[in-house]
Design a protein around this motif. Structure first.
Motif, PDB file in Angstrom:
ATOM      1  N   ALA A   1      57.336  15.048  33.253  1.00 57.73           N
ATOM      2  CA  ALA A   1      58.304  15.955  33.879  1.00 57.73           C
ATOM      3  C   ALA A   1      58.985  16.842  32.851  1.00 57.73           C
ATOM      4  O   ALA A   1      59.253  18.017  33.110  1.00 57.73           O
ATOM      5  CB  ALA A   1      59.346  15.152  34.650  1.00 57.73           C
ATOM      6  N   HIS A   2      59.261  16.297  31.654  1.00 55.28           N
ATOM      7  CA  HIS A   2      59.950  17.083  30.628  1.00 55.28           C
ATOM      8  C   HIS A   2      59.119  18.287  30.194  1.00 55.28           C
ATOM      9  O   HIS A   2      59.648  19.364  29.942  1.00 55.28           O
ATOM     10  CB  HIS A   2      60.264  16.204  29.415  1.00 55.28           C
ATOM     11  CG  HIS A   2      59.054  15.672  28.707  1.00 55.28           C
ATOM     12  ND1 HIS A   2      58.197  14.774  29.300  1.00 55.28           N
ATOM     13  CD2 HIS A   2      58.546  15.933  27.469  1.00 55.28           C
ATOM     14  CE1 HIS A   2      57.219  14.477  28.451  1.00 55.28           C
ATOM     15  NE2 HIS A   2      57.404  15.179  27.345  1.00 55.28           N
ATOM     16  N   VAL A   3      57.804  18.114  30.164  1.00 54.51           N
ATOM     17  CA  VAL A   3      56.924  19.207  29.748  1.00 54.51           C
ATOM     18  C   VAL A   3      56.824  20.255  30.844  1.00 54.51           C
ATOM     19  O   VAL A   3      56.922  21.456  30.588  1.00 54.51           O
ATOM     20  CB  VAL A   3      55.509  18.673  29.408  1.00 54.51           C
ATOM     21  CG1 VAL A   3      54.622  19.828  28.924  1.00 54.51           C
ATOM     22  CG2 VAL A   3      55.589  17.594  28.351  1.00 54.51           C
ATOM     23  N   THR A   4      56.624  19.791  32.089  1.00 53.37           N
ATOM     24  CA  THR A   4      56.468  20.736  33.194  1.00 53.37           C
ATOM     25  C   THR A   4      57.769  21.491  33.468  1.00 53.37           C
ATOM     26  O   THR A   4      57.739  22.649  33.865  1.00 53.37           O
ATOM     27  CB  THR A   4      56.007  20.002  34.469  1.00 53.37           C
ATOM     28  OG1 THR A   4      56.884  18.902  34.742  1.00 53.37           O
ATOM     29  CG2 THR A   4      54.601  19.449  34.288  1.00 53.37           C
ATOM     30  N   THR A   5      58.892  20.842  33.232  1.00 51.39           N
ATOM     31  CA  THR A   5      60.183  21.520  33.397  1.00 51.39           C
ATOM     32  C   THR A   5      60.321  22.657  32.389  1.00 51.39           C
ATOM     33  O   THR A   5      60.741  23.764  32.722  1.00 51.39           O
ATOM     34  CB  THR A   5      61.346  20.528  33.237  1.00 51.39           C
ATOM     35  OG1 THR A   5      61.239  19.516  34.239  1.00 51.39           O
ATOM     36  CG2 THR A   5      62.689  21.239  33.398  1.00 51.39           C
ATOM     37  N   ASP A   6      59.945  22.384  31.143  1.00 52.90           N
ATOM     38  CA  ASP A   6      59.992  23.424  30.106  1.00 52.90           C
ATOM     39  C   ASP A   6      59.063  24.584  30.464  1.00 52.90           C
ATOM     40  O   ASP A   6      59.405  25.750  30.270  1.00 52.90           O
ATOM     41  CB  ASP A   6      59.570  22.839  28.751  1.00 52.90           C
ATOM     42  CG  ASP A   6      60.629  21.907  28.180  1.00 52.90           C
ATOM     43  OD1 ASP A   6      61.765  21.940  28.678  1.00 52.90           O
ATOM     44  OD2 ASP A   6      60.303  21.139  27.261  1.00 52.90           O
ATOM     45  N   ALA A   7      57.878  24.248  31.000  1.00 52.87           N
ATOM     46  CA  ALA A   7      56.911  25.279  31.378  1.00 52.87           C
ATOM     47  C   ALA A   7      57.460  26.142  32.506  1.00 52.87           C
ATOM     48  O   ALA A   7      57.276  27.366  32.516  1.00 52.87           O
ATOM     49  CB  ALA A   7      55.589  24.634  31.789  1.00 52.87           C
ATOM     50  N   GLN A   8      58.141  25.503  33.457  1.00 52.19           N
ATOM     51  CA  GLN A   8      58.728  26.250  34.571  1.00 52.19           C
ATOM     52  C   GLN A   8      59.819  27.196  34.078  1.00 52.19           C
ATOM     53  O   GLN A   8      59.941  28.335  34.552  1.00 52.19           O
ATOM     54  CB  GLN A   8      59.294  25.273  35.606  1.00 52.19           C
ATOM     55  CG  GLN A   8      58.214  24.546  36.402  1.00 52.19           C
ATOM     56  CD  GLN A   8      58.804  23.432  37.246  1.00 52.19           C
ATOM     57  OE1 GLN A   8      59.997  23.157  37.189  1.00 52.19           O
ATOM     58  NE2 GLN A   8      57.950  22.774  38.017  1.00 52.19           N
ATOM     59  N   LEU A   9      60.612  26.744  33.126  1.00 52.76           N
ATOM     60  CA  LEU A   9      61.667  27.592  32.573  1.00 52.76           C
ATOM     61  C   LEU A   9      61.069  28.809  31.863  1.00 52.76           C
ATOM     62  O   LEU A   9      61.554  29.935  32.011  1.00 52.76           O
ATOM     63  CB  LEU A   9      62.533  26.784  31.599  1.00 52.76           C
ATOM     64  CG  LEU A   9      63.468  25.752  32.226  1.00 52.76           C
ATOM     65  CD1 LEU A   9      64.123  24.899  31.145  1.00 52.76           C
ATOM     66  CD2 LEU A   9      64.546  26.440  33.060  1.00 52.76           C
ATOM     67  N   LYS A  10      59.999  28.571  31.098  1.00 52.48           N
ATOM     68  CA  LYS A  10      59.340  29.676  30.405  1.00 52.48           C
ATOM     69  C   LYS A  10      58.733  30.656  31.399  1.00 52.48           C
ATOM     70  O   LYS A  10      58.788  31.875  31.201  1.00 52.48           O
ATOM     71  CB  LYS A  10      58.267  29.128  29.467  1.00 52.48           C
ATOM     72  CG  LYS A  10      58.828  28.407  28.244  1.00 52.48           C
ATOM     73  CD  LYS A  10      57.717  27.874  27.366  1.00 52.48           C
ATOM     74  CE  LYS A  10      58.309  27.125  26.169  1.00 52.48           C
ATOM     75  NZ  LYS A  10      57.238  26.534  25.319  1.00 52.48           N
ATOM     76  N   ALA A  11      58.142  30.099  32.461  1.00 55.96           N
ATOM     77  CA  ALA A  11      57.539  30.957  33.487  1.00 55.96           C
ATOM     78  C   ALA A  11      58.616  31.814  34.159  1.00 55.96           C
ATOM     79  O   ALA A  11      58.414  33.001  34.428  1.00 55.96           O
ATOM     80  CB  ALA A  11      56.807  30.106  34.522  1.00 55.96           C
ATOM     81  N   ALA A  12      59.771  31.193  34.439  1.00 54.78           N
ATOM     82  CA  ALA A  12      60.872  31.923  35.073  1.00 54.78           C
ATOM     83  C   ALA A  12      61.373  33.036  34.167  1.00 54.78           C
ATOM     84  O   ALA A  12      61.663  34.158  34.616  1.00 54.78           O
ATOM     85  CB  ALA A  12      62.005  30.955  35.407  1.00 54.78           C
ATOM     86  N   GLN A  13      61.465  32.740  32.861  1.00 49.14           N
ATOM     87  CA  GLN A  13      61.908  33.752  31.912  1.00 49.14           C
ATOM     88  C   GLN A  13      60.906  34.909  31.835  1.00 49.14           C
ATOM     89  O   GLN A  13      61.287  36.088  31.774  1.00 49.14           O
ATOM     90  CB  GLN A  13      62.090  33.121  30.537  1.00 49.14           C
ATOM     91  CG  GLN A  13      63.280  32.166  30.469  1.00 49.14           C
ATOM     92  CD  GLN A  13      63.301  31.364  29.178  1.00 49.14           C
ATOM     93  OE1 GLN A  13      62.373  31.433  28.385  1.00 49.14           O
ATOM     94  NE2 GLN A  13      64.360  30.589  28.977  1.00 49.14           N
ATOM     95  N   THR A  14      59.614  34.547  31.839  1.00 51.26           N
ATOM     96  CA  THR A  14      58.564  35.568  31.783  1.00 51.26           C
ATOM     97  C   THR A  14      58.632  36.474  33.006  1.00 51.26           C
ATOM     98  O   THR A  14      58.565  37.708  32.896  1.00 51.26           O
ATOM     99  CB  THR A  14      57.173  34.909  31.702  1.00 51.26           C
ATOM    100  OG1 THR A  14      57.109  34.091  30.527  1.00 51.26           O
ATOM    101  CG2 THR A  14      56.071  35.958  31.667  1.00 51.26           C
ATOM    102  N   MET A  15      58.766  35.849  34.184  1.00 53.50           N
ATOM    103  CA  MET A  15      58.861  36.620  35.416  1.00 53.50           C
ATOM    104  C   MET A  15      60.092  37.507  35.421  1.00 53.50           C
ATOM    105  O   MET A  15      60.077  38.646  35.893  1.00 53.50           O
ATOM    106  CB  MET A  15      58.852  35.702  36.636  1.00 53.50           C
ATOM    107  CG  MET A  15      57.510  35.025  36.905  1.00 53.50           C
ATOM    108  SD  MET A  15      56.166  36.202  37.124  1.00 53.50           S
ATOM    109  CE  MET A  15      56.720  37.062  38.598  1.00 53.50           C
ATOM    110  N   GLY A  16      61.188  36.952  34.895  1.00 52.49           N
ATOM    111  CA  GLY A  16      62.426  37.733  34.820  1.00 52.49           C
ATOM    112  C   GLY A  16      62.270  38.956  33.962  1.00 52.49           C
ATOM    113  O   GLY A  16      62.745  40.048  34.306  1.00 52.49           O
TER     114      GLY A  16
END
Length: 257
Positions: free
Chosen positions: A235-250
């Motif tokens: 979960a810790h890895v996928t959470t970090d990936a989701q945050l990066k994805a959100a930043q990229t989309m932003g």
């Protein structure tokens, strides 16, 4: 419930014992030996989430350098870059090594489990075929050369009856205790502490997820019974990936406005 409470075992072992007992009593109900299952509704100990300790880049480099020339070198490389369990690699046979793939279809049983043969089924009961990185295939080729040299040196003492990839100098199964001892020796040379062989599996999964491999693919490669289990475990890895994805989309959307 009293029986469950008295078991001085790890929570996972208590749950396994309960499952066996529950299923046996369930069968007796079906056969009309007893009117209801007395194991129904028992309170079980809570499972603690295993703490994940993947190696970082510096630790990985130090480990691989320390492993060079040791009997565990190719085993460590295979574990680190496939995510396979130690027992799966120790149970790997040459007929399961293809030109570009390896098939994980069995595990090497512990000596006390070998009454019915040297192998047991994979943890989830299903075989899986991996297409590993060239580095892994090169490691297996190196292992083949080492094994051929050992066979010549051992002469009539050589006996690899099970066609195993990882063997001792006389062809006997490379047991888990020997693999763990060899791994600890490599760790000592690398001056690494608090690392288990199983952490190589976690390192592979973490690296794969961090580098954009989707969870379902990683789950299949690890031999997990579901992608949900993989998500929970890392979960810790996928959470970090989701945050990066959100930043990229932003960033993309802000540029589009």
């Amino acid at each position: 419930q009293s029986f469950i409470n008295r078991l001085e075992l790890a929570p996972a072992s208590v749950r396994l014992a309960y499952k066996v007992l529950y299923q046996a009593l369930k069968k007796t109900v079906a056969l009309h030996y007893i009117p209801q299952n007395p194991a129904e509704g028992c309170t079980l100990p809570r499972l603690e989430q295993e703490e994940i300790h993947p190696l970082n880049d510096e630790q990985t480099t130090a480990l691989l350098r320390a492993a060079e020339g040791t009997e565990a070198e190719q085993l460590i490389k295979a574990a680190l870059f496939t995510g396979c369990r130690l027992s799966e690699l120790l149970g790997l046979t040459w007929d399961c090594v293809g030109r570009d793939t390896i098939t994980i279809s069995k595990q090497l049983a512990q000596p006390e489990q070998r009454a019915d043969g040297p192998f047991i089924s994979p943890k989830n009961g299903k075989s899986r075929t991996l297409t590993p990185a060239p580095l892994v295939l090169d490691a297996l080729k190196a292992q083949k050369r080492m094994q051929t040299a050992a066979r010549i040196k051992a002469g009539p003492l050589w006996d690899n009856a099970y066609n195993l990839v990882f063997t001792t100098e006389t062809g006997a199964p490379f047991d888990q205790w020997r693999a763990e001892a060899a791994f600890k020796s490599v760790l000592a040379t690398a001056e690494l502490h608090g690392i288990r062989f199983h952490d190589l599996r976690h390192t592979f999964a973490t690296m794969a997820l961090q580098n954009g491999v989707d969870v379902k693919t990683v789950s299949s490669m690890l031999g997990h019974y579901s992608a949900g289990f993989t998500l929970d475990t890392y979960a810790h890895v996928t959470t970090d990936a989701q945050l990066k994805a959100a930043q990229t989309m932003g960033n993309i959307l802000s540029c589009a406005v």
